[in-house]
Design a protein around this motif. Sequence first.
Motif: not given
Length: 235
Positions: A54-66
């Motif tokens: 999820p975008a909100e999780a990626a915003e925290v730790h910096g790891i995107t799905t891609e």
Amino acid sequence: MTWNTQPRAAFDLETTGRNSRAARIVTASIAVLRADGSVESEHEWLADPGVEIPAEAAEVHGITTEKARAEGRPALEVVAEVAETLQGLFDRGIPVVAFNACYDFTVMAAECARHGVPQLTRFPVLDPYVINKQVEKYRKGKRTLSALCEQYGVMLTEAHTSAADALAAAQLLDAMASRFPELHRPAAHLHTSQVDWSAAQAADFQSYLRRTKPTAVVEGDWPVLAPQDEGRGGF
């Protein structure tokens, strides 16, 4: 021998979400520390969790799905290696420090169940979050890792990366032990105390919440939440 005069380890996960029974591992870090607190070795993993981050999780730790799909290893491999490393520490009697340990070890329990990896013994574990709520019961303000590190003068750079958070948790616990001599106990004894402290802390908070929400439930299991059946959304 007290835990702070012995080798110890620090552990942290970054994941896909806040629900520890449903979250998938994105990054994992384990640092093995010498008796004096210096780093002996570090282990880091980047996983492809097999689901969208999820975008909100990626915003925290910096790891995107891609990024996870392009650079991460299969979730099964990461879960198995993290579990093997942790169990190896527990087998040697080395305590594992984890801030809000119940979250990380519940994620691990769910991931192990999901991928058919043997469950961990999870003993002994040291949790600065539970311990702080015991030794500073009436402290005001947030009890996040960042807030407590600031209070105790622990440097936390790159917050919300698993490597930085793991090491900061261990340093925070060392700093707390310097202020509270009653924490100078064998790790096994302190682990047992934390089981009781967590249950009491949850009961007190649940009692407080039920003043306005009569059905509120606060789980007090530690260092791992009890599994729930699939119908209740658990692992």
